[in-house]
Design an enzyme around this catalytic site. Structure first.
Site, PDB file in Angstrom:
ATOM      1  N   GLY A  68      37.194  56.224  45.177  1.00  0.00           N
ATOM      2  CA  GLY A  68      38.456  56.104  44.452  1.00  0.00           C
ATOM      3  C   GLY A  68      38.307  56.804  43.103  1.00  0.00           C
ATOM      4  O   GLY A  68      37.341  57.560  42.884  1.00  0.00           O
TER       5      GLY A  68
ATOM      6  N   TYR B  58      47.050  54.558  46.489  1.00  0.00           N
ATOM      7  CA  TYR B  58      48.369  53.907  46.597  1.00  0.00           C
ATOM      8  C   TYR B  58      48.997  53.607  45.230  1.00  0.00           C
ATOM      9  O   TYR B  58      50.074  53.028  45.167  1.00  0.00           O
ATOM     10  CB  TYR B  58      48.246  52.610  47.414  1.00  0.00           C
ATOM     11  CG  TYR B  58      47.778  52.909  48.826  1.00  0.00           C
ATOM     12  CD1 TYR B  58      48.693  53.224  49.825  1.00  0.00           C
ATOM     13  CD2 TYR B  58      46.420  52.947  49.136  1.00  0.00           C
ATOM     14  CE1 TYR B  58      48.268  53.549  51.105  1.00  0.00           C
ATOM     15  CE2 TYR B  58      45.984  53.271  50.411  1.00  0.00           C
ATOM     16  CZ  TYR B  58      46.916  53.567  51.391  1.00  0.00           C
ATOM     17  OH  TYR B  58      46.495  53.902  52.649  1.00  0.00           O
ATOM     18  N   ALA B  59      48.278  53.959  44.140  1.00  0.00           N
ATOM     19  CA  ALA B  59      48.802  53.622  42.812  1.00  0.00           C
ATOM     20  C   ALA B  59      50.127  54.332  42.586  1.00  0.00           C
ATOM     21  O   ALA B  59      50.273  55.517  42.906  1.00  0.00           O
ATOM     22  CB  ALA B  59      47.787  53.991  41.740  1.00  0.00           C
TER      23      ALA B  59
ATOM     24  N   GLY C  87      52.868  53.370  39.641  1.00  0.00           N
ATOM     25  CA  GLY C  87      53.467  53.443  38.304  1.00  0.00           C
ATOM     26  C   GLY C  87      52.853  54.503  37.422  1.00  0.00           C
ATOM     27  O   GLY C  87      53.537  55.296  36.786  1.00  0.00           O
TER      28      GLY C  87
ATOM     29  N   GLU D 139      56.510  49.859  31.580  1.00  0.00           N
ATOM     30  CA  GLU D 139      56.223  48.750  32.491  1.00  0.00           C
ATOM     31  C   GLU D 139      56.075  47.467  31.693  1.00  0.00           C
ATOM     32  O   GLU D 139      55.991  47.484  30.461  1.00  0.00           O
ATOM     33  CB  GLU D 139      54.941  49.038  33.296  1.00  0.00           C
ATOM     34  CG  GLU D 139      55.130  50.162  34.302  1.00  0.00           C
ATOM     35  CD  GLU D 139      53.900  50.469  35.131  1.00  0.00           C
ATOM     36  OE1 GLU D 139      54.076  50.834  36.299  1.00  0.00           O
ATOM     37  OE2 GLU D 139      52.772  50.366  34.626  1.00  0.00           O
TER      38      GLU D 139
ATOM     39  N   ASP E 168      33.211  44.314  48.707  1.00  0.00           N
ATOM     40  CA  ASP E 168      31.822  44.562  49.107  1.00  0.00           C
ATOM     41  C   ASP E 168      30.882  44.701  47.897  1.00  0.00           C
ATOM     42  O   ASP E 168      29.783  44.138  47.888  1.00  0.00           O
ATOM     43  CB  ASP E 168      31.708  45.842  49.956  1.00  0.00           C
ATOM     44  CG  ASP E 168      32.550  45.779  51.227  1.00  0.00           C
ATOM     45  OD1 ASP E 168      33.127  44.717  51.515  1.00  0.00           O
ATOM     46  OD2 ASP E 168      32.631  46.805  51.922  1.00  0.00           O
TER      47      ASP E 168
ATOM     48  N   HIS F 160      51.138  40.797  41.887  1.00  0.00           N
ATOM     49  CA  HIS F 160      52.220  41.684  41.431  1.00  0.00           C
ATOM     50  C   HIS F 160      53.531  40.989  41.776  1.00  0.00           C
ATOM     51  O   HIS F 160      53.690  40.488  42.891  1.00  0.00           O
ATOM     52  CB  HIS F 160      52.124  43.044  42.121  1.00  0.00           C
ATOM     53  CG  HIS F 160      52.926  44.100  41.432  1.00  0.00           C
ATOM     54  ND1 HIS F 160      54.300  44.093  41.413  1.00  0.00           N
ATOM     55  CD2 HIS F 160      52.545  45.189  40.721  1.00  0.00           C
ATOM     56  CE1 HIS F 160      54.723  45.135  40.712  1.00  0.00           C
ATOM     57  NE2 HIS F 160      53.678  45.817  40.282  1.00  0.00           N
TER      58      HIS F 160
ATOM     59  N   ARG G  76      53.118  40.503  33.802  1.00  0.00           N
ATOM     60  CA  ARG G  76      53.170  40.150  35.226  1.00  0.00           C
ATOM     61  C   ARG G  76      52.966  38.688  35.557  1.00  0.00           C
ATOM     62  O   ARG G  76      53.557  38.167  36.490  1.00  0.00           O
ATOM     63  CB  ARG G  76      52.067  40.901  35.946  1.00  0.00           C
ATOM     64  CG  ARG G  76      52.499  42.268  36.244  1.00  0.00           C
ATOM     65  CD  ARG G  76      51.492  42.976  37.037  1.00  0.00           C
ATOM     66  NE  ARG G  76      51.906  44.358  36.920  1.00  0.00           N
ATOM     67  CZ  ARG G  76      51.203  45.376  37.277  1.00  0.00           C
ATOM     68  NH1 ARG G  76      50.015  45.188  37.787  1.00  0.00           N
ATOM     69  NH2 ARG G  76      51.679  46.581  37.140  1.00  0.00           N
TER      70      ARG G  76
ATOM     71  N   HIS H  48      47.364  41.536  43.955  1.00  0.00           N
ATOM     72  CA  HIS H  48      47.405  42.959  43.598  1.00  0.00           C
ATOM     73  C   HIS H  48      46.108  43.466  42.970  1.00  0.00           C
ATOM     74  O   HIS H  48      45.644  44.553  43.288  1.00  0.00           O
ATOM     75  CB  HIS H  48      48.568  43.154  42.624  1.00  0.00           C
ATOM     76  CG  HIS H  48      48.811  44.563  42.209  1.00  0.00           C
ATOM     77  ND1 HIS H  48      49.140  45.559  43.106  1.00  0.00           N
ATOM     78  CD2 HIS H  48      48.785  45.173  40.973  1.00  0.00           C
ATOM     79  CE1 HIS H  48      49.311  46.713  42.458  1.00  0.00           C
ATOM     80  NE2 HIS H  48      49.086  46.492  41.168  1.00  0.00           N
TER      81      HIS H  48
ATOM     82  N   ARG I 292      45.699  41.650  33.291  1.00  0.00           N
ATOM     83  CA  ARG I 292      45.694  43.095  33.002  1.00  0.00           C
ATOM     84  C   ARG I 292      47.082  43.594  32.631  1.00  0.00           C
ATOM     85  O   ARG I 292      48.071  43.290  33.309  1.00  0.00           O
ATOM     86  CB  ARG I 292      45.201  43.842  34.238  1.00  0.00           C
ATOM     87  CG  ARG I 292      45.254  45.346  34.110  1.00  0.00           C
ATOM     88  CD  ARG I 292      44.736  45.988  35.371  1.00  0.00           C
ATOM     89  NE  ARG I 292      45.598  45.718  36.496  1.00  0.00           N
ATOM     90  CZ  ARG I 292      46.491  46.579  36.994  1.00  0.00           C
ATOM     91  NH1 ARG I 292      46.647  47.767  36.447  1.00  0.00           N
ATOM     92  NH2 ARG I 292      47.217  46.259  38.039  1.00  0.00           N
TER      93      ARG I 292
ATOM     94  N   LEU J 177      43.733  52.317  36.067  1.00  0.00           N
ATOM     95  CA  LEU J 177      43.328  53.714  36.292  1.00  0.00           C
ATOM     96  C   LEU J 177      42.678  54.237  35.014  1.00  0.00           C
ATOM     97  O   LEU J 177      41.679  54.958  35.046  1.00  0.00           O
ATOM     98  CB  LEU J 177      44.540  54.572  36.675  1.00  0.00           C
ATOM     99  CG  LEU J 177      45.212  54.242  38.025  1.00  0.00           C
ATOM    100  CD1 LEU J 177      46.480  55.068  38.210  1.00  0.00           C
ATOM    101  CD2 LEU J 177      44.266  54.475  39.204  1.00  0.00           C
TER     102      LEU J 177
END
Ligand code: FAD
Ligand code: SIN
Length: 537
Positions: A14, A46-47, A49, A115, A223, A244, A290, A351, A386, A392
């Protein structure tokens, strides 16, 4: 069984693993990335925003720091927050150089999303497919970097440390407990391989699959966390699970994300009576952090018994929505919803994990040679909750800092150990009881969803703990009785992760950020992290 040797092993492809590998390879080190599925399969991909950074004239570092600290509810490490926020613009420039074409306004300025919890527009994005754009750019850079080998379908299973070797009777000269390599399961060849290296970077992402409903893809099975725990590393703040507020409600278990950026563009949450209910919960209404929005939705759903609430963005023209949110528009359309005309049925879904393997500002864990960055780690940036689009950012900043630290470590680390012992299989018979895996996996997800969700109680946590301990015993037996396979390895890790989440949640006798319990509804005067570490023999 093969044995390969590198300077640095990176687990995961990632944003964290790829960014770190690129930085490391640029120093001339031989780097191997192991990834358990196809190279692009990751939460990163899949991110939606975007990535938070101060880039506009009307914004400043202090505001980003303040918003992050406010969301974190007293649990953030302020030094870490300041460092990550101030390193952000430089790392964003590097992403742009790597080929990430952030969306622009008609006048050529960068387009910034807003956001929840952000006092300014500061989220750089590529329409609503930011993660995919970043993943593709970084993968391309990795593919043309000769010092990097990328091995797909390689599932890292356990770290090899000098202490583990000594305990199993292997002669070890070094008295310090260090990482010396790892075992990984070759999913296509069905065999366990040994990798030798003085440094392992864990960048294995999150734990979404431990919950019944999650926005995370199937790779998110914790993992790296379970491996670090088994090796004796410190783990922190696992109770802070971010739900989320707005995932698309469908009758299946998959939960497609409806980005918070949609609320940033003016979408309003409504209950099934059509009431815009957020103003009853927080003065920031739909753009409150959130934890607050997710709890408000949970409360509305519990009060009315409704299976979802509505998200209303029908005040925007269809052309604008198709342009700004193409993947969200398409996913809703597939489900028979035209978001320009219809309300979107939404529910909260697991999320993001705010806790993780404890690291300092150099991505170092407390085991020499073991590093962690990205969602698997806990640096102190997120605290108890967060701030949107800070993950990211954390991953790229920590990958950069981690690479500098690893480069320094390698200059003094002992020579790599040769001829590590091969993996010892419990039993080599194939299972004739795979139903145990599917049944236990489903039971684990239901248990975590029902008893360790958005609103907790001590009684629910105790019930979950009893059941998880039982699952742990069953899977332990299964592990030693049958040949290993990916589903078994992942379930074993998820059960370990569930146990850690519950144990941290039981330690926290207060309500703070994402951890809300009816038995301790108030915040304690002092914010103390929860810490767990496996007792080693
Ligand atoms: P990942 O991107 O998850 O990568 C983990 C990698 O490790 C994968 O390649 C996986 O296959 C591999 N792996 C795992 N276990 C093993 C193993 N045992 N062996 C080998 N390989 C392994 N954050 C933001 O800041 N902004 C956003 O807009 C945003 N939107 C999001 C939307 C969605 C739907 C989701 C799910 C998350 C979003 N997030 C967002 C969170 C963010 O995407 C993640 O926190 C971040 O991408 C994590 O990056 P990572 O590199 O740490 O892990
Ligand atoms: C979103 O787009 O709402 C997700 C952003 C994030 O998880 O940071």
């Amino acid at each position: 069984m093969s044995q390969a040797q590198y300077d640095v092993l990176v687990i995961g492809s990632g944003i964290a693993g790829l960014s770190f590998a690129l930085k490391m390879a640029a120093t001339g080190r031989k780097v191997c990335i192991l990834t358990k599925k196809n190279r692009a399969e990751s939460n990163t991909n899949y991110a939606q925003g975007g990535i938070a950074a101060v880039t506009s004239q009307t914004d400043d570092f202090e505001l980003h720091v303040r918003d992050t600290l406010n969301a974190g509810d007293g649990m953030c490490d302020e030094d870490v927050v300041r460092r990550i926020v101030s390193d952000a613009p430089e790392r964003i420039q590097e992403l742009i150089q790597a080929g990430v074409a952030f969306s622009q306004l008609d006048d050529g300025r960068v387009s910034l999303h807003r956001e929840g919890g952000h006092s300014k527009r500061r989220i750089l994005h590529v329409q609503d497919i930011t993660g995919k754009a970043i993943e593709q750019a970084l993968l391309h850079a990795v593919e043309i970097q000769p010092n990097i080998t990328l091995q797909e379908h390689m599932l890292a299973v356990d770290l090899i440390t000098s202490r583990k070797l000594a305990l199993s009777g292997y002669r070890v000269a070094d008295t310090v407990n260090r990482v010396v390599g790892l075992y990984a399961y070759d999913v296509q060849q069905h065999r366990m391989d040994t990798f030798v290296a003085p440094v392992v970077m864990l960048s294995t992402g999150g734990v979404g699959q431990v919950y019944l409903y999650s926005t995370n893809p199937s790779i998110a099975t914790g993992d790296g966390l379970a491996m670090a725990y088994r090796a004796g590393a410190e783990i922190r703040n696992m109770e802070f699970i971010q739900f989320h507020p707005t995932a698309l409600f469908t009758h299946g278990e998959d939960r497609f994300l409806i980005s918070e950026a949609v609320r940033g563009e003016g979408a309003i949450l409504r209950n099934l009576d059509g009431e815009a209910f957020m103003e009853r919960y927080d003065e920031r209404k739909d753009l409150a952090p959130r934890d607050i929005v997710a709890r408000a939705i949970d409360s509305e759903m519990k009060k009315s018994g409704a299976p979802h609430v509505w998200l209303d963005i029908t005040n925007k023209p269809e052309a604008e929505l198709r342009e700004k949110f193409p993947s969200i528009f398409a996913a809703c359309e597939t489900n028979g919803i035209n978001i320009a005309h219809d309300y979107i049925p939404v529910v909260p879904a697991m999320h993001y994990l705010c806790g993780g393997v404890a690291t300092n500002m150099n991505a170092e864990t407390d085991i020499p040679g073991l590093y962690a960055c990205g969602e698997v780690s806990c640096t102190g940036l997120h605290g108890a909750n967060r701030l949107a689009s800070n993950s990211l950012l954390e991953a790229v900043v920590m990958a950069h800092r981690g690479a500098e630290a690893v480069d320094a470590y390698l200059q003094t680390a002992p020579e790599a150990m040769q001829d590590l012992p091969p993996w010892v299989e419990g039993d080599i018979t194939n299972s004739d009881e795979r139903v145990v895996l599917t049944h236990n996996w489903s039971e684990l997800k239901h248990t975590m969803w029902d008893y360790v969700g958005i609103v907790r109680t001590s009684k629910r946590l105790r019930r979950a703990q009893r059941r998880v301990k039982q699952l742990k015993t069953e899977i332990h037996e299964y592990y030693w009785n049958f040949k290993v396979e990916p589903a078994l390895l992942e379930l074993r890790n998820l059960i370990e992760v569930a146990d850690m989440i519950i144990s941290c949640a039981m330690q926290r006798q207060e309500s703070r950020g994402l951890h809300y319990t009816l038995d301790y509804p108030r915040k304690a005067p002092v914010a103390v992290p929860t810490v767990i570490r496996r007792k080693m023999g």
